[in-house]
Design a protein around this motif. Structure first.
Motif, PDB file in Angstrom:
ATOM      1  N   PRO A   1     -12.491 -10.649 -17.860  1.00 38.48           N
ATOM      2  CA  PRO A   1     -11.221 -10.895 -16.788  1.00 38.48           C
ATOM      3  C   PRO A   1     -10.135 -11.452 -17.790  1.00 38.48           C
ATOM      4  N   GLU A   2     -10.235 -12.267 -18.633  1.00 45.68           N
ATOM      5  CA  GLU A   2      -9.304 -12.732 -19.563  1.00 45.68           C
ATOM      6  C   GLU A   2      -8.353 -11.679 -20.131  1.00 45.68           C
ATOM      7  N   ARG A   3      -9.002 -10.724 -20.743  1.00 48.18           N
ATOM      8  CA  ARG A   3      -8.263  -9.644 -20.966  1.00 48.18           C
ATOM      9  C   ARG A   3      -7.535  -8.740 -20.236  1.00 48.18           C
ATOM     10  N   THR A   4      -8.074  -8.855 -18.943  1.00 47.61           N
ATOM     11  CA  THR A   4      -7.407  -8.086 -17.952  1.00 47.61           C
ATOM     12  C   THR A   4      -6.226  -8.422 -17.495  1.00 47.61           C
ATOM     13  N   LYS A   5      -5.918  -9.967 -17.789  1.00 46.55           N
ATOM     14  CA  LYS A   5      -4.546 -10.673 -17.369  1.00 46.55           C
ATOM     15  C   LYS A   5      -3.837  -9.927 -18.308  1.00 46.55           C
ATOM     16  N   LEU A   6      -3.896  -9.737 -19.642  1.00 47.86           N
ATOM     17  CA  LEU A   6      -2.878  -9.261 -20.538  1.00 47.86           C
ATOM     18  C   LEU A   6      -3.066  -7.672 -20.489  1.00 47.86           C
ATOM     19  N   ASP A   7      -3.990  -6.986 -19.821  1.00 46.28           N
ATOM     20  CA  ASP A   7      -3.819  -5.568 -19.606  1.00 46.28           C
ATOM     21  C   ASP A   7      -2.915  -5.377 -18.543  1.00 46.28           C
ATOM     22  N   VAL A   8      -2.924  -6.304 -17.657  1.00 50.04           N
ATOM     23  CA  VAL A   8      -1.851  -6.305 -16.107  1.00 50.04           C
ATOM     24  C   VAL A   8      -0.449  -6.441 -16.947  1.00 50.04           C
ATOM     25  N   TYR A   9      -0.114  -7.609 -17.801  1.00 48.25           N
ATOM     26  CA  TYR A   9       0.958  -7.610 -18.308  1.00 48.25           C
ATOM     27  C   TYR A   9       1.330  -6.322 -19.096  1.00 48.25           C
ATOM     28  N   LEU A  10       0.717  -5.903 -19.763  1.00 43.71           N
ATOM     29  CA  LEU A  10       1.054  -4.463 -20.399  1.00 43.71           C
ATOM     30  C   LEU A  10       1.391  -3.505 -19.331  1.00 43.71           C
ATOM     31  N   ALA A  11       0.651  -3.528 -18.529  1.00 46.65           N
ATOM     32  CA  ALA A  11       1.000  -2.340 -17.358  1.00 46.65           C
ATOM     33  C   ALA A  11       2.125  -2.747 -16.719  1.00 46.65           C
ATOM     34  N   THR A  12       2.609  -3.894 -16.423  1.00 46.16           N
ATOM     35  CA  THR A  12       3.836  -4.257 -15.831  1.00 46.16           C
ATOM     36  C   THR A  12       4.838  -3.706 -16.841  1.00 46.16           C
ATOM     37  N   ILE A  13       4.627  -3.991 -18.154  1.00 43.77           N
ATOM     38  CA  ILE A  13       5.858  -3.530 -18.987  1.00 43.77           C
ATOM     39  C   ILE A  13       5.968  -2.128 -18.950  1.00 43.77           C
ATOM     40  N   ASP A  14       4.984  -1.251 -18.822  1.00 44.80           N
ATOM     41  CA  ASP A  14       4.955   0.102 -18.879  1.00 44.80           C
ATOM     42  C   ASP A  14       5.884   0.532 -17.648  1.00 44.80           C
ATOM     43  N   ASP A  15       5.397  -0.117 -16.343  1.00 39.95           N
ATOM     44  CA  ASP A  15       5.832   0.262 -15.321  1.00 39.95           C
ATOM     45  C   ASP A  15       7.278   0.019 -15.293  1.00 39.95           C
ATOM     46  N   PHE A  16       7.717  -1.406 -15.614  1.00 42.65           N
ATOM     47  CA  PHE A  16       9.042  -1.484 -15.721  1.00 42.65           C
ATOM     48  C   PHE A  16       9.886  -0.630 -16.681  1.00 42.65           C
TER      49      PHE A  16
ATOM     50  N   TYR B   1       0.772  -1.274   0.008  1.00 41.12           N
ATOM     51  CA  TYR B   1      -0.115   0.141  -0.096  1.00 41.12           C
ATOM     52  C   TYR B   1       0.928   1.443  -0.154  1.00 41.12           C
ATOM     53  N   ILE B   2       1.851   1.225   0.934  1.00 42.35           N
ATOM     54  CA  ILE B   2       2.984   2.389   0.972  1.00 42.35           C
ATOM     55  C   ILE B   2       3.594   2.435  -0.178  1.00 42.35           C
ATOM     56  N   ALA B   3       3.942   1.397  -0.761  1.00 42.23           N
ATOM     57  CA  ALA B   3       4.916   1.401  -1.950  1.00 42.23           C
ATOM     58  C   ALA B   3       4.272   1.921  -3.103  1.00 42.23           C
ATOM     59  N   GLY B   4       2.842   1.710  -3.309  1.00 35.77           N
ATOM     60  CA  GLY B   4       2.033   2.203  -4.263  1.00 35.77           C
ATOM     61  C   GLY B   4       2.022   3.648  -4.016  1.00 35.77           C
ATOM     62  N   LYS B   5       2.096   4.244  -3.091  1.00 35.64           N
ATOM     63  CA  LYS B   5       1.944   5.693  -2.888  1.00 35.64           C
ATOM     64  C   LYS B   5       3.200   6.441  -2.858  1.00 35.64           C
ATOM     65  N   ILE B   6       4.201   5.772  -2.320  1.00 39.89           N
ATOM     66  CA  ILE B   6       5.420   6.706  -2.334  1.00 39.89           C
ATOM     67  C   ILE B   6       6.660   5.970  -3.248  1.00 39.89           C
ATOM     68  N   GLY B   7       6.268   4.846  -3.643  1.00 40.02           N
ATOM     69  CA  GLY B   7       7.473   4.153  -4.726  1.00 40.02           C
ATOM     70  C   GLY B   7       7.179   4.275  -6.257  1.00 40.02           C
ATOM     71  N   ALA B   8       6.215   5.148  -6.561  1.00 37.78           N
ATOM     72  CA  ALA B   8       5.944   5.439  -7.846  1.00 37.78           C
ATOM     73  C   ALA B   8       7.047   5.751  -8.717  1.00 37.78           C
ATOM     74  N   THR B   9       8.013   6.568  -8.076  1.00 40.20           N
ATOM     75  CA  THR B   9       9.059   6.828  -9.002  1.00 40.20           C
ATOM     76  C   THR B   9      10.526   6.058  -8.769  1.00 40.20           C
ATOM     77  N   THR B  10      10.541   5.257  -7.926  1.00 43.61           N
ATOM     78  CA  THR B  10      11.718   4.645  -7.535  1.00 43.61           C
ATOM     79  C   THR B  10      11.894   3.397  -8.671  1.00 43.61           C
ATOM     80  N   ALA B  11      13.079   2.964  -8.890  1.00 50.65           N
ATOM     81  CA  ALA B  11      13.436   1.993  -9.808  1.00 50.65           C
ATOM     82  C   ALA B  11      12.598   0.623  -9.433  1.00 50.65           C
ATOM     83  N   ARG B  12      12.507   0.362  -7.962  1.00 47.45           N
ATOM     84  CA  ARG B  12      11.813  -0.706  -7.552  1.00 47.45           C
ATOM     85  C   ARG B  12      10.663  -0.088  -6.711  1.00 47.45           C
ATOM     86  N   LYS B  13       9.720  -0.795  -6.860  1.00 44.86           N
ATOM     87  CA  LYS B  13       8.659  -0.354  -6.193  1.00 44.86           C
ATOM     88  C   LYS B  13       8.613  -0.717  -4.745  1.00 44.86           C
TER      89      LYS B  13
END
Lengths: 607, 463
Positions: free
Chosen positions: B235-250, B150-162
């Motif tokens: 929900p099946e599409r959401t799995k890939l949306d999450v993958y896509l978001a993971t790539i963007d976040d990475f 929860y905290i990482a989601g708030k203050i870890g948005a700009t760090t190299a590792r959440k």
């Protein structure tokens, strides 16, 4: 399968914490066992005639066997019901199922770490390597996926996707795999990359993408995909160098969703409500990963490509071939471990000198494999629950009451008729449902109710529960559990569990027959035509083995495991069909063939 | 964020980072000599340029943190009850044995008892699993985000590792430890059990082709994901949306990493064969480096969580010279009487306290703002079993180290809340709201789903 979670109203001091509990069951606990649910009278008849509808742990919809003894059918959600009630949908009549062709959901299924590892191995060693079952990766190469063990069964597709950690380590790991693959192809003259003279990058990239891609994606690549990967190599060969560009392409393929997710989408993208059928390649992949944890082998691949995986007979033949000897099939073994949860014995700590849970686990696995070998195709479940066969070692023979097979030996023995009957009376199972130094009759009863009768029992309520009287050497467990019967709020659930669990009080927590006489009698309810009194665990096991409800529950859980999802309302006819296929002779292969040729496996409906 | 490459081109030679000095500064021992990070924070120190950000560390250990035998200062032990009204003791009390390694920080610490968290989904027993940090039902499947995430989601948005999450179990590398971290309901957050993997994740080279290749790789993945995603819905599409978001976040975090490098020397050697304590220490050092150079703001440690009956043999190293040495310090400590359980668990908790102290030492040596990096940090230590190996989860002893930039009233006080049901009792969820607020992620309803009374941050714990 999930070990049933700790029951309500129990305050036994020690327990195994390694339960996998779905949120649904936790939320169910909020209202369960209060005697206020759905009008179910506290202390009323368990199962019985109550309107079913309680959600199974982790289940999006409820389900289970019909208490009256009919075949298991899925339940519909939405109703309110008390603990111990199951699916409310009546058993579909044969007439209703005549011509019915319900479809399963369109979905994608993330591979498990083992499946990814084996797929990568086949990438290096070819499909022919699958037959030998030897899956090897180059040194230093591994896959990044984390195991997903939070569902009812390990095969569940669930919502598994890729986390940031998996992506990061995946980029690192696939880089190594990709470079190793390029090096292997360069050293192989028959490969495009190893040929002399070397074809143009454009040509070679398309060739390699197509040949390696169809292993990873479990289907031929479409032209747009080939062109995409060809372009990836061509665009980067100048800046990165040719080998690095090929490695980049392989890395992209290894991390592509087509590799990491197995598809069950069908031949076309249908409009909402329309039905399509799985492609032959999707069927092949589903079968091969189910039975081999690997991509399709040569025979399956050829069948898919040539149209020889289209009819039920063709698919059934492949199921028989892939399942092979049931006692040696990893998928079958894994289902039985997850459904009967005897692996939990490894997590129970005891201070008994010489007690070795690893040996007990090995021995029960031998027992199950032996039962599959001898009765996998005839009276399988009945035999599993009543057989007196056991495998004992020099360290454990005393727990079974068997003769010492000698040092470094494992003996196949027949246990006394009066003492043992099947899996539930094996020391491994008894110890799995015990604590450090005591039996857990409530947990044993809960297992039978939940896993064998498909009669879910909710977890403990929020409210404070009355403590059990303290343990003393001369206080029988039956007397200690009397507190459950006195409190209506407790009794509503515990009447579903305690009577069956107390049947095993003739054994101690290591599974050894006690020398003192204990009252182990009780009344089995909720087992349909098998309902009735029992004097001990042997009689209870025999009743359970003859119960159509238990058989239906076994079939239902087979569907859950092999299809990798909870049952849905539309599965009623499929479950009835599977039970008919199995029930005629207790042939587990027939059940598998039925499942994999059913429309809920082969067809997909757009939602 | 400063671009380190730019700074490198302009800084004077005399300020060049010195590997040996850095290791000495961090106080890292021989076990961590494999690390030679170039920490942005140190570069900043040399230049007097000091970014300030809050850091949060949560450290869990199985086995229970007993208020009877280990946690409570002797003069405050009062049996199986918590006092009423709130005891807010002055600093002059006997420091608990298990916390000796942290005693030098006692004026920046708080010891808190009596916090309730009974959000278990099943009966009385052992570890609360995920619910230890989520405060909502779901021991083995998370019912919500854990406080670290929860905290990482708030203050870890700009760090190299959440966040940097790791743990150890008593078995060989790769064996399961109880999972306690979750990014959301039903979404467990993976963590590292393997020091080599953690090193690779934090400091290793990723993939082939460098930055140019990385961009092409991620673009290719996006292409494939979008193509497949088009055939899916719901929900099946959401799995890939999450993958896509993971790539963007990475990719975003990669940019942060490049702008704020945290380089390392050679990878650890032989980590897989290391003893339990050494592996834990090594990974803790890696996480400390990640905190030091602002690679992350959140660290989570899962040490032998779960139901660790068998975990004690692995602590053998720490039992040398103790009453347990000859007995092999074998299992069942949680089943032992107090005279054995107390000192045994002091060894376990004391070792963990020493690692937290090690991190605090390292952060204390890094200037930040008008103080040090430690000043902007808060670490908490608890057991996922709550107050005992066999726990009722009605009271959760918490060790708080640091003030989170002066936001927490960590001044050495001992606080004990009335027992659950009595006026004045507070929940663990309230405490987590307090922590989140202190580190810049204010909330009043973390873990609030009806299982415990959640009223928001605890005012008397905030400065």
């Amino acid at each position: 399968m999930t070990r049933p979670s700790r029951s309500p109203c129990t305050r036994l001091p020690h327990s195994v914490a390694h339960t996998r509990l779905a949120l649904a069951s936790a939320l169910t606990a909020v209202v369960a066992c209060s005697g206020e649910i759905g009008g179910t009278a506290a202390g009323g008849p368990p199962g019985g005639t109550a309107a079913p509808g309680g959600a199974a742990p982790g289940s999006a919809t409820s389900g289970g066997a019909t208490p009256g003894g009919g075949p298991a059918v899925p339940g519909a959600s939405g109703g309110t019901a008390g603990p111990g009630t199951t699916g409310p949908v009546p058993t579909p009549s044969p007439a209703a199922c005549q011509g019915a062709r319900p479809a399963g959901p369109r979905r994608i299924v993330r591979l498990t770490p083992v499946q990814v590892r084996r797929t990568v191995s086949v990438l290096f060693n070819g499909r022919a390597s699958i037959k030998g079952g030897l899956f090897r990766l180059p040194a230093g190469v591994d896959t990044p996926l984390q195991p997903t063990d939070d569902d009812r069964f390990s095969t569940y597709a669930g919502s598994h996707t890729l986390s940031d950690i998996e992506l990061r380590s995946g980029i690192g790991q696939t880089g190594g795999i990709a470079r190793a693959l390029v090096a292997q192809l360069r050293a192989t003259k028959s490969e495009c990359l190893g040929a002399t003279p070397r074809p143009a990058v454009d040509v070679c990239a398309a060739t390699v993408a197509a040949s390696k891609g169809e292993i990873l994606f479990r289907r031929p690549l479409d032209p747009a995909e080939v062109d995409h990967y060809r372009g990836l190599v061509a665009a980067n060969a100048g800046a990165l160098g040719e080998d690095a560009a090929y490695a980049l392409m392989f890395q992209a393929m290894l991390l592509a969703p087509q590799t990491l997710f197995r598809t069950e989408l069908g031949t076309a993208t249908p409009a909402a409500g329309q039905v399509t059928s799985l492609t032959p390649f999707e069927v092949a992949a589903a079968l091969s990963y189910a039975f081999l944890d690997a991509p399709p082998d040569d025979e399956l691949w050829t069948a898919a490509k040539s149209g020889a995986l289209a009819t039920p007979a063709q698919i059934a033949a492949q199921v028989a071939r892939l399942a092979g000897a049931l006692d040696k099939n990893d998928g079958v073994q894994r289902f039985l471990v997850e459904h009967f949860t005897y692996d939990q014995v490894q997590t129970v700590f005891k201070t008994v000198p010489g007690y070795d849970p690893a040996l007990l686990y090995d021995e029960v696995k031998r027992f199950v494999a032996d039962t599959l070998a001898t009765n996998g195709r005839k009276d399988f479940l009945r035999t599993l629950l009543t057989s007196r066969t056991a495998f004992v070692s020099h360290t454990t023979f005393a727990l079974y009451g068997a003769a010492d097979p000698g040092a470094n030996m494992v003996g196949r023995v027949q246990l006394p008729t009066t003492d043992r009957a099947g899996l539930l009376t094996q020391p491994a199972f008894l110890a799995a449902y015990s604590d450090m130094d005591t039996n857990e009759p409530v947990q044993r009863g809960r297992f039978i109710s939940t896993n064998l009768l498909c009669r879910p029992v909710p977890p403990v309520p929020i409210a404070m529960v009355p403590p059990l009287p303290p343990t003393t050497a001369d206080t029988p467990m039956r007397d200690r559990l009397a507190v459950h019967r006195k409190d209506p709020g407790c009794a509503v659930c515990h009447t579903l569990m305690d009577p069956m669990g107390l049947a095993f009080e003739a054994y101690d927590d290591t599974g050894k027959v006690r020398t003192t006489k204990v009252d182990t009698s009780g009344m089995l309810t909720g087992a349909g035509t098998a309902d009735g009194p029992f004097a001990n665990a042997v009689e209870l096991s025999q009743r359970l083995a003859s119960s159509p409800v238990v058989e239906g529950c076994f079939v239902l859980n087979s569907l859950r495991y092999w299809l990798g999802r909870d049952e849905r309302d539309a599965d009623g006819c499929a479950i009835a069909g599977a039970q008919a296929a199995y029930g005629a002779g207790g042939d587990y292969l027939a059940l598998l063939q039925n499942l994999f040729t059913s429309s809920v496996f082969l067809d997909r409906k757009a939602e | 964020m400063k671009n380190q490459n730019t700074m490198r081109t302009t800084r004077p030679t005399s300020a060049r980072f010195d590997r040996r000095r850095f290791l000495e500064r961090l106080g890292l021992g021989a076990g961590a000599a494999v690390l030679a990070p170039v920490a942005e924070a140190l570069v900043s120190e040399a230049w007097g340029q000091t970014p300030t950000r809050k850091r949060f560390v949560v450290y869990l250990c199985g086995g229970g943190l007993s208020p009877f035998f280990n946690f409570t200062p002797p003069e405050f032990v009062n049996g199986d009850d918590t006092t009423s009204p709130v005891l807010n003791a002055p600093k002059a009390y006997t420091w608990p044995v298990m916390l000796k390694p942290l005693e030098r920080y006692r004026n920046s610490m708080m010891l808190i008892d009596g916090l309730a968290n009974e959000a278990r989904a099943s009966g009385i027993g052992h570890s609360m699993g995920y619910a230890s940090l989520t405060c909502v039902p779901g021991q083995t499947t998370p019912g919500g985000p854990s406080i670290d995430q929860y905290i990482a989601g708030k203050i870890g948005a700009t760090t190299a590792r959440k966040s940097v999450l790791f743990g150890v179990s008593g078995g060989p590398v790769g064996s399961q430890a109880t999972r306690v971290f979750a990014s959301a309901a039903q979404q467990p957050e993976p963590f590292f059990l393997d020091a080599d993997r953690l090193y690779d994740d934090l400091f290793g080279a990723l993939g082939s082709g460098g930055t140019a290749g990385r961009q092409a790789l991620l673009d290719s993945l996006r292409f494939d994901i979008k193509r497949l995603s088009g055939a899916l819905a719901g929900p099946e599409r959401t799995k890939l949306d999450v993958y896509l978001a993971t790539i963007d976040d990475f990719q975003n975090r990669e940019k942060a990493l490049q702008a704020n490098a945290c380089n390392a020397g050679a990878a650890p050697v032989g980590a897989a064969a290391m003893r339990f304590e050494d592996r834990l220490s090594l990974m803790n050092d890696m996480a400390t480096v990640a905190l030091s150079c602002n690679m992350t703001s959140v660290v989570g440690v899962s040490c032998m969580t779960g139901n660790p009956h068998s975990f004690f043999p692995v602590w053998k190293k720490n039992t040398e010279g103790t009453q347990f040495a000859d007995k092999g310090f074998n299992g069942g400590i949680g089943h032992s009487p107090g005279p054995i359980q107390g000192p045994a668990m002091d060894i376990v908790h004391g070792y963990n306290a020493s690692l937290i102290a090690r991190t605090a030492d390292a952060l204390s040596k890094i200037k930040e703002g008008n103080g040090t990096a430690f000043d902007n940090t808060v670490a908490i230590y608890l057991s996922d079993n709550a107050e005992a190996h066999h726990a009722n989860h009605k009271r959760w002893p918490m060790v708080v180290v640091g003030t989170a930039g002066g936001k927490l009233r960590s001044d050495g006080r001992f606080v004990r809340y009335p027992k659950k049901g009595d006026p004045g009792n507070r929940s663990v969820a309230d405490f987590y709201c307090t922590l989140a607020t202190a580190v810049g992620a204010p909330t009043s309803d973390f873990g609030n789903n009806g299982w415990e009374k959640v009223t928001g941050p605890i005012a008397e714990l905030l400065a």
